[in-house]
Design a protein around this motif. Structure first.
Motif, PDB file in Angstrom:
ATOM      1  N   ARG A 696       9.383   6.443  -4.283  1.00  0.00           N
ATOM      2  CA  ARG A 696       8.880   6.924  -3.000  1.00  0.00           C
ATOM      3  C   ARG A 696       9.009   5.826  -1.956  1.00  0.00           C
ATOM      4  NH1 ARG A 696       5.501  11.471  -3.609  1.00  0.00           N
ATOM      5  NH2 ARG A 696       5.170  12.059  -5.796  1.00  0.00           N
ATOM      6  N   VAL A 697       8.895   6.233  -0.709  1.00  0.00           N
ATOM      7  CA  VAL A 697       8.880   5.288   0.394  1.00  0.00           C
ATOM      8  C   VAL A 697       7.734   5.683   1.330  1.00  0.00           C
ATOM      9  CG1 VAL A 697      10.509   6.570   1.844  1.00  0.00           C
ATOM     10  CG2 VAL A 697      10.267   4.114   2.137  1.00  0.00           C
ATOM     11  N   GLU A 698       7.023   4.669   1.880  1.00  0.00           N
ATOM     12  CA  GLU A 698       5.925   4.964   2.816  1.00  0.00           C
ATOM     13  C   GLU A 698       6.487   5.106   4.221  1.00  0.00           C
ATOM     14  OE1 GLU A 698       1.702   3.057   4.397  1.00  0.00           O
ATOM     15  OE2 GLU A 698       2.666   2.253   2.601  1.00  0.00           O
ATOM     16  N   SER A 701       3.359   7.635   9.022  1.00  0.00           N
ATOM     17  CA  SER A 701       2.111   8.389   8.943  1.00  0.00           C
ATOM     18  C   SER A 701       1.237   7.943   7.791  1.00  0.00           C
ATOM     19  CB  SER A 701       2.406   9.878   8.780  1.00  0.00           C
ATOM     20  OG  SER A 701       3.021  10.106   7.513  1.00  0.00           O
ATOM     21  N   GLY A 702       1.782   7.085   6.910  1.00  0.00           N
ATOM     22  CA  GLY A 702       1.049   6.638   5.742  1.00  0.00           C
ATOM     23  C   GLY A 702       1.373   7.444   4.487  1.00  0.00           C
ATOM     24  N   SER A 703       2.129   8.508   4.632  1.00  0.00           N
ATOM     25  CA  SER A 703       2.493   9.319   3.478  1.00  0.00           C
ATOM     26  C   SER A 703       3.499   8.586   2.589  1.00  0.00           C
ATOM     27  CB  SER A 703       3.103  10.650   3.930  1.00  0.00           C
ATOM     28  OG  SER A 703       2.176  11.425   4.653  1.00  0.00           O
ATOM     29  N   GLN A 704       3.352   8.798   1.284  1.00  0.00           N
ATOM     30  CA  GLN A 704       4.328   8.303   0.315  1.00  0.00           C
ATOM     31  C   GLN A 704       5.299   9.456   0.006  1.00  0.00           C
ATOM     32  OE1 GLN A 704       4.593   5.200  -1.124  1.00  0.00           O
ATOM     33  NE2 GLN A 704       2.904   4.436   0.185  1.00  0.00           N
ATOM     34  N   GLU A 722       5.761  12.787  11.317  1.00  0.00           N
ATOM     35  CA  GLU A 722       5.307  11.650  10.529  1.00  0.00           C
ATOM     36  C   GLU A 722       6.127  10.387  10.787  1.00  0.00           C
ATOM     37  OE1 GLU A 722       3.752  12.101   6.597  1.00  0.00           O
ATOM     38  OE2 GLU A 722       4.386  14.210   6.539  1.00  0.00           O
ATOM     39  N   ARG A 790       0.248  13.571  10.217  1.00  0.00           N
ATOM     40  CA  ARG A 790       0.560  14.611   9.228  1.00  0.00           C
ATOM     41  C   ARG A 790      -0.061  15.940   9.609  1.00  0.00           C
ATOM     42  NH1 ARG A 790      -1.423  11.468   3.954  1.00  0.00           N
ATOM     43  NH2 ARG A 790      -2.807  10.529   5.522  1.00  0.00           N
TER      44      ARG A 790
END
Length: 797
Positions: A696-698, A701-704, A722, A790
């Motif tokens: 994964r990559v961040e 928006s802080g989402s992984q 995002e 998000r």
């Protein structure tokens, strides 16, 4: 004997005789009908030479000997003529004599007639004769005659000059007579009935338009019979290799009334039919075809070559001006092959290989042949001879020499030698071409031949007598004291062990592994075992078609082909199934026929499982396993070693499927393997997968967000909002991410590997389209300064 009327060949005789005196070899080219077959031998005899003339066909032997008044010998028949200086034989008889007496004592000259037809026996005999001349008989004169003008290859082979006789005696007019409507091309032995009907109509037309007898060429006996049936009101003679002697004699004698002669290629060049002024040519001929992998041979119908068509046409100009009616167009004629293919390129070479082995050259590499034998056909022939006991370690055995002198195919000779004189009747049956109306039960065909009353029965009795003379006359042992039906089965099984067949499903499985089918309604259909004597494989069919067979039992099958017991560990897919599994058994077989099987315990099943892994999708590929494989694939592509290539994971089984593979015994064990856990064994110990291909990559928006590695370039699919403020996506192992920008509904609105360019040039049009569709989500004018999110806005902007 009185000299024949002067023919064109007489003008070439002085040069021919002088050439033979000077060089001892020569090639004579002379079109059909010029008299070469009968004039030249008598001229050589008048010069004091004892001459042996070899013809490719028995019918031609009788015709030539009768015309010259000399002796002849064919298989099982000998006639003494008035002139002792000339003898006519078939090329097969010549081969037998050479094997018995290489020096040909008492022979001064050998004339090989009709060499252009390229029969295998003729090619073989010439090769042997050239060897004899070079080593034992430099005084032996060799003459090869051809009805075609292109004799350069023959001249180079013999090392002698070419002597050319004049052309056709009389001019021949060509009439193109193609069918009005298209007809189906020949397929195997099948000839379109519409073409045969057309040929019959052309015969009637030619009969009405021209004087003299009509000679019509057709591919086989069946077609001759069908066309004859359409010409019932005319005086029709049918000429082929199976024709009774009285018919052959009638054809070779001038008729008192007009005749129509329907003939196969036997009348093409080596046989002159008196009275013919017209030729009707169907344009078809029969050639052998051999399936060496399955051990099956057959005849197939083909278009004639231009050379053959010319030879057929020449028969119309033998005695006066004539005409040839060709049942095809001039345009089609231009597309015909120049020459027919030689028999050595098409036929079963088992008999040839045995002749060569007896001559001392089993692989035939030292023989002077115009065309070498095809390697695959020669390999199959030598393998067959080993099975028959004729060869051992590449050398002919004493048994093989006896088989060669029997004068039949080595397979039949094996049955004759093994079973003794009682088998002569069955072997004679198998050595002759059976009548068209013969059924598929060979035992019944044998009984019909014994009843007699047919031309075939007469030939069969003659061949039986010959074979009885050449067999071992030792008293038969107890095994040979069996019924006729059992004897027939034993003879066929011994001659063709790979055609021993066991009933399976609706057909039979031969020991060779080929499926076989009986004709519908066959009386043999309930037999558990068959010995198949004659079978062919129709074009495009996976199964062989049984023509003649004998009912046998398992005991006879085992006699012909000893059983083999072996341990078998395979990946086996049952008939009618798609999924296979490990099969570990002790199996007893006759070739491909399975007789019995018992389970084999503690077998090494690893090779079988590896085969299953290669041929079927056995592993359970969860989403986690697929994604891990994609990451490993990317790591190798982007970073190279020590990351392993994953394009052939089975080849790497030792590295990632152990110890699960060692414990697996069957399909279900493999299906339960945790593929994702096993794949992690491929990660080099010195590397971390997260460093090269992170899962994964961040994003801002802080989402992984999970990265998709399934394509050539890693893909990051993320909602556009995002990524506000992110002017450049990170690179993965130096490879830029391909960003799929999604709408609030998760649908792609743009794809880019350059975010800064998208915000600058592409975002404006996306904003204009999307803000009305998704008003609760932020669509700022400057995405680089807007906060990533998000979620949707709490209220409309």
């Amino acid at each position: 004997m009185s000299r024949p009327d002067r023919l064109p060949i007489h003008d070439a005789l002085p040069e021919l005789l002088a050439t033979l005196d000077r060089h001892r070899t020569a090639v004579l080219t002379a079109p059909p009908g010029t008299g070469k077959t009968t004039v030249v031998p008598l001229a050589l005899a008048e010069a004091g030479l004892r001459v042996l003339v070899a013809e490719p066909r028995r019918l031609a032997v009788r015709a030539a000997a009768r015309r010259m008044g000399v002796s002849y010998t064919i298989r099982g028949e000998r006639h003494t003529g008035a002139n002792p200086m000339v003898e006519v034989v078939t090329t097969g008889v010549l081969l037998q004599r050479l094997q018995r007496d290489q020096e040909l004592a008492g022979v001064d000259a050998v004339m090989l007639d009709e060499c252009h037809e390229r029969h295998l026996d003729a090619d073989t005999a010439l090769a042997f004769l050239l060897d004899v001349r070079d080593t034992l008989r430099p005084d032996l004169r060799l003459l090869a005659t051809s009805a075609t003008a292109d004799a350069t290859p023959w001249s180079m082979l013999l090392g002698g000059p070419v002597v050319a006789a004049s052309g056709s005696v009389h001019p021949v007019e060509t009439v193109w007579a193609p069918p009005e409507r298209p007809v189906a091309p020949p397929h195997g032995l099948r000839v379109d009935p519409a073409l045969l009907s057309h040929v019959a109509s052309v015969v009637r037309r030619a009969y009405a338009e021209r004087d003299g007898d009509v000679l019509c060429f057709l591919p086989g006996v069946g077609e001759i019979a069908r066309v004859a049936g359409m010409l019932g009101d005319l005086d029709v003679l049918q000429v082929h290799g199976q024709a009774p002697a009285r018919v052959q004699d009638a054809v070779l004698s001038p008729g008192t009334a007009r005749r129509v002669v329907l003939a196969t290629s036997v009348a093409e060049s080596s046989l002159t039919v008196p009275g013919v002024r017209v030729v009707v040519d169907s344009g078809l001929a029969r050639e052998p075809r051999t399936d060496h992998a399955r051990g099956l041979g057959s005849l197939t119908t083909v278009r004639v070559s231009k050379a053959s068509a010319d030879q057929r046409a020449g028969r119309a100009g033998r005695e006066a001006e004539g005409a040839v009616y060709r049942c095809w167009s001039a345009a089609e004629h231009e597309r015909l092959a120049d020459h027919a293919r030689p028999e050595i390129a098409l036929a079963d070479l088992t008999g040839f290989a045995l002749q060569a082995a007896c001559w001392g050259d089993a692989d035939a590499v030292g023989l002077a042949l115009l065309d070498p034998p095809p390697p695959a056909a020669m390999t199959a022939a030598l393998r067959t001879l080993e099975v028959l006991g004729a060869l051992e370690s590449g050398r002919v055995t004493a048994r093989g020499r006896r088989m060669a002198l029997a004068g039949v195919h080595p397979r039949l000779a094996r049955a004759l030698l093994d079973l003794g004189p009682r088998a002569a009747e069955v072997v004679a049956l198998l050595s002759e071409q059976l009548p068209r109306d013969a059924g598929d039960d060979l035992a019944e065909v044998w009984r019909a031949a014994r009843r007699g009353g047919t031309g075939f029965a007469a030939r069969w009795r003659q061949e039986t007598a010959r074979l009885t003379r050449v067999t071992d006359r030792r008293p038969p042992d107890d095994r040979r004291e069996v019924s006729d039906d059992v004897l027939a089965g034993m003879a066929v099984a011994l001659a063709f062990p790979e055609r021993v067949a066991r009933r399976r499903g609706g057909g039979y499985l031969m020991a060779s592994g080929t499926q076989a089918q009986l004709a519908e309604g066959s009386g043999l259909a309930t037999a558990p075992w068959l010995a198949i004597a004659v079978a062919d494989r129709p074009t495009g069919s996976a199964s062989a078609r049984v023509r003649q067979a004998v009912v046998i039992d398992e005991e006879i099958a085992r006699l012909a082909l000893p059983a083999v017991v072996e341990e078998e560990v395979t990946w086996r897919v049952p008939p009618g199934e798609r999924r296979g599994d490990v099969s570990a058994r002790v199996v007893e077989r006759l070739g491909a026929i399975e007789l019995s099987a018992t389970p084999l315990k503690d077998a090494d099943v690893r090779p079988a499982i590896l085969h299953g892994l290669r041929t079927e999708d056995l592993l359970t590929w969860t989403r986690q396993a697929k994604e891990l494989k994609d990451r490993l694939t990317f790591a190798h592509r982007a970073a190279g070693p020590p990351w392993p290539a994953t394009d052939d994971l089975i080849a790497l089984a030792d590295q990632w499927l152990e110890p699960e593979l060692s414990r697996a015994r069957r399909r279900s064990d493999v299906e339960r393997i945790d593929v994702a856990a096993a794949l992690r064994r491929l990660i080099p110990w010195s590397e971390r997968l997260e460093n090269v291909a992170p899962e994964r990559v961040e994003v801002p928006s802080g989402s992984q967000i999970r990265i998709d590695y399934s394509g050539e370039q890693p893909v990051l699919a993320v909602k556009l909002q995002e990524l506000f403020g992110w002017d450049e996506a990170p690179r993965i192992a130096g490879v830029p991410l391909l960003v799929h920008l999604l709408s609030p509904a998760g649908r792609p609105v743009a794809v880019t590997a350059d975010l800064a360019s998208f915000w600058r040039d592409g975002y404006r049009s996306v904003r204009a389209e999307m803000r009305g569709r998704y008003p609760k989500h932020p669509w700022p004018e400057d995405p680089l300064t807007a906060p990533p999110t998000r979620r949707a806005n709490r209220s409309r902007p």
